[in-house]
Every structure is written in structure tokens, then in C-alpha cells.
Design a protein around this motif. Structure first.
Motif, PDB file in Angstrom:
ATOM      1  N   ASP A  14       0.818  -1.213   0.000  1.00 60.03           N
ATOM      2  CA  ASP A  14       0.000   0.000   0.000  1.00 60.03           C
ATOM      3  C   ASP A  14       0.851   1.263   0.000  1.00 60.03           C
ATOM      4  O   ASP A  14       0.403   2.328   0.382  1.00 60.03           O
ATOM      5  CB  ASP A  14      -0.948  -0.010   1.206  1.00 60.03           C
ATOM      6  CG  ASP A  14      -0.182   0.077   2.531  1.00 60.03           C
ATOM      7  OD1 ASP A  14       1.054  -0.058   2.517  1.00 60.03           O
ATOM      8  OD2 ASP A  14      -0.837   0.293   3.570  1.00 60.03           O
ATOM      9  N   GLY A 119      -2.514   3.811   6.518  1.00 62.27           N
ATOM     10  CA  GLY A 119      -3.568   4.428   7.328  1.00 62.27           C
ATOM     11  C   GLY A 119      -3.249   4.284   8.797  1.00 62.27           C
ATOM     12  O   GLY A 119      -2.097   4.368   9.216  1.00 62.27           O
ATOM     13  N   VAL A 129      -6.484  -4.338   7.966  1.00 62.36           N
ATOM     14  CA  VAL A 129      -6.399  -5.266   6.834  1.00 62.36           C
ATOM     15  C   VAL A 129      -5.665  -6.530   7.290  1.00 62.36           C
ATOM     16  O   VAL A 129      -6.105  -7.656   7.051  1.00 62.36           O
ATOM     17  CB  VAL A 129      -5.670  -4.604   5.637  1.00 62.36           C
ATOM     18  CG1 VAL A 129      -5.447  -5.610   4.518  1.00 62.36           C
ATOM     19  CG2 VAL A 129      -6.440  -3.391   5.144  1.00 62.36           C
TER      20      VAL A 129
HETATM   21 MG   LIG Z   1      -4.591   0.659   5.664  1.00 64.38          MG
END
Ligand SMILES: [Mg+2]
Ligand SMILES: Nc1ncnc2c1ncn2[C@@H]1O[C@H](COP(=O)(O)OP(=O)(O)OP(=O)(O)O)[C@@H](O)[C@H]1O
Length: 297
Positions: A14, A119, A129
Motif C-alpha cells: 500500500d 492508514g 487489513v
Molecule cells: Mg490501511
């Protein structure tokens, strides 16, 4: 041995530093297993208004979609540096990260994730996640956290349940693959029911219980030890908290292995309480095993 064929090792990225740590470990894992590596970024359309594609007169990599492609390209390049012999592919898949990665897990040999992502917030120990995928994936999930060392034993938590038997099998396989010793930890505090409906005595003899827990541990290891005679096994029986014992062992381990659930499997729980605690506090990478890995020999 066939080289680099079959189900891939999948790594989720990510754009975070933690995900790049996961890529380095995943590349090594793919090399160890002679499997290809598949880098996946799940791209969820943002709820807020933002330019999705490049604005006019900007390079094609501008915009959120371009950024997603860059995350993948960066990860593919990093994997190439660590394990140049491993074939690496990268994809951006539209969808929410958890559901994309659970989908990927169906066809993967192993899913590798970072402990945190982009995040979250400062005090967060493990991202959402990672918690959800490790609890529900159809293949083992390796959560990269703490120090990724190449020495030290593989440690496995044993509670005598079917799921911990799967974790034990995975741990033996990992120890054999890494030529590492295995430490099997079985911790207990009070007599525990092995199956729903089991009766637990109100009065008990500690020495007798000790012997019984020794038997549980020995039985959980017996078949696997025969299958992997080359793996030296150390049994650790602990009268105390299983999570604390595993977190302690993780300080010197190269890998800790737990089942997603154990004896106390409550339907609604994503992860058993021991697995949950170890996921949040281990000092080494942690493998969470939910389904029986396909036997490799
Ligand atoms: Mg995240
Ligand atoms: N969009 C994504 N695509 C692929 N993998 C992802 C994605 N988001 C997260 N991951 C994987 O999950 C790991 C943990 O990130 P996660 O999103 O769980 O934590 P976080 O961003 O810190 O917290 P949260 O998203 O829960 O607020 C990452 O290191 C990465 O491996």
C-alpha cells in the motif's frame, strides 16, 4: 524440484514502509519455496472527490491510479534486489484491500502482509487489513513485524486442538525449509476442556495435570516429528499464559507460528485470543495458519 511454479507467494502493498518490509520477506520466502512472487495493490475508489487520472499536461503516472501503479512498481523492483532468481509480477486490483487479499489467498501458497500500513494512527499495533486477512484467509498468512532474522528457531504454539495441529504441521515444514530447530510451546494454567461438553474437575492434582499436558504436547508433535526427522525439536511446557510465553519466545525466534483459532474457538471471534495477542505483540514475523497447508512431500 520444479522451479518457481505453482501457487504464488502473494504480498500486499500500500505504499507504506511496513509493506516494503513485507516485500523483502516475501521475496525471500518465494525463493525458499521456489514459488513465483505476486505483488498486489488493492485500489479502492476514494469517497472524496479527487482526480483519479492524470490532469491534462501531467505525466501519465500522476493521479491516484498512477500512484497505485507506482506502489506496485517500487515493490517489484525491491523484490528483484532481494531475490533476483524469483519471477515477480505486480498488479493493481480494484476493490477494498481486505476482500481483494482474501480473494488472492484462494490461489496463493502464502500471503505476506506488513504489520501496519499507510492508514491507522500512531499507537496502532496492527492494521485492520492485516487483522482481518490473517483471521480469514484460506492460506497461511505471514505478518511481517519485529526483526526479520535468518537465525533462531521456528516457534509454534500448541494447544492440542485440530487447528493447532495444522499450525504444528506448517511449523515443521518451515523449520525443515530453513534448517532451523523447532520450539513447541504448550502453556496451560487450569484444566481446560478439549471439546465442547467436556467436564472439568473441580479438584485436581497438579502433578497429574502436568503429566496430562505433557501428553497433549507429545501427541501433537508425534506424527510430524516422524515426518520431519531432520528437525530438532525442543518442547516447552509452561504453566502460565500461552500468549505471554509465545511473545517471550518470539524475541529470539525467526518465525512464530499460531493457528487462527484454538481450543476455545468462538464462532464470532476473528482470531483466538492467544493468536490475537501474539499478532499484536510478537517480536518476530508471525505466521497465522487457518487451513491445512497442502503437503509438499
Ligand atoms: Mg490501511
Ligand atoms: N490497499 C492495499 N493493497 C494491498 N495490500 C494492502 C493494502 N492496504 C494494506 N495492505 C497490506 O496490509 C498491511 C497492513 O496495512 P493495514 O491497512 O492493515 O494497516 P494501516 O493502514 O496501518 O491501518 P488501517 O488501514 O487499519 O487504518 C500493509 O503493510 C500491506 O501489506
Amino acid at each position: 524440484m520444479t522451479i518457481n511454479t505453482g501457487a504464488p507467494v502473494v504480498v500486499g502493498v500500500d505504499g507504506s514502509a511496513a509493506a516494503l518490509d513485507a516485500v523483502r520477506v516475501a521475496a525471500r520466502e518465494a525463493g525458499l519455496r521456489s514459488r513465483p512472487l505476486r505483488v498486489v495493490h488493492a485500489f479502492a475508489w476514494p469517497l472524496v472527490a479527487a482526480p483519479l487520472g492524470p490532469a491534462p499536461f501531467t505525466p501519465p503516472t500522476a493521479g491516484l491510479r498512477g500512484q497505485a501503479e507506482e506502489y506496485v512498481a517500487e515493490a517489484v523492483a525491491e523484490a528483484g534486489k532481494i531475490a533476483p532468481e524469483v519471477p515477480v509480477s505486480g498488479v493493481v486490483v480494484d476493490g477494498a484491500p481486505t476482500s481483494v487479499l482474501l480473494d488472492e489467498a484462494r490461489a496463493a501458497a502464502l500471503v505476506v502482509l506488513g504489520q501496519r500500513g499507510l492508514g491507522g494512527f500512531a499507537g496502532l499495533l496492527v492494521g485492520s487489513v492485516t487483522v482481518q486477512v490473517s483471521a480469514r484467509a484460506g492460506c497461511p498468512v505471514l505478518v511481517v513485524r519485529g526483526e526479520a532474522r535468518a537465525d533462531g528457531p521456528v516457534v509454534v504454539g500448541v494447544d492440542g486442538s485440530d487447528l493447532s495441529a495444522e499450525a504444528v504441521g506448517f511449523a515443521f515444514e518451515e523449520a525443515a525449509r530453513r534448517s532451523a530447530p523447532l520450539v513447541a510451546v504448550h502453556a496451560w494454567l487450569y484444566p481446560a476442556p478439549l471439546a465442547p461438553g467436556d467436564l472439568v474437575p473441580l479438584v485436581y492434582d497438579l502433578a497429574e495435570l502436568d503429566a496430562e499436558e505433557h501428553r497433549v504436547l507429545a501427541e501433537s508433535l508425534a506424527g510430524w516429528a516422524q515426518r520431519y526427522p531432520e528437525v530438532p525439536v525442543r518442547r516447552r511446557l509452561v504453566r502460565g499464559s500461552p500468549a505471554q510465553a509465545l511473545v517471550e519466545e518470539s524475541r529470539t525466534a525467526q518465525l512464530v507460528v499460531v493457528g487462527a483459532h484454538g481450543r476455545g474457538a468462538l464462532g464470532g471471534l476473528l482470531l483466538g485470543s492467544v493468536s490475537h495477542t501474539v499478532l499484536h505483540h510478537a517480536h518476530s514475523p508471525l505466521a497465522v495458519v487457518r487451513h491445512r497447508p497442502a503437503p509438499t512431500r
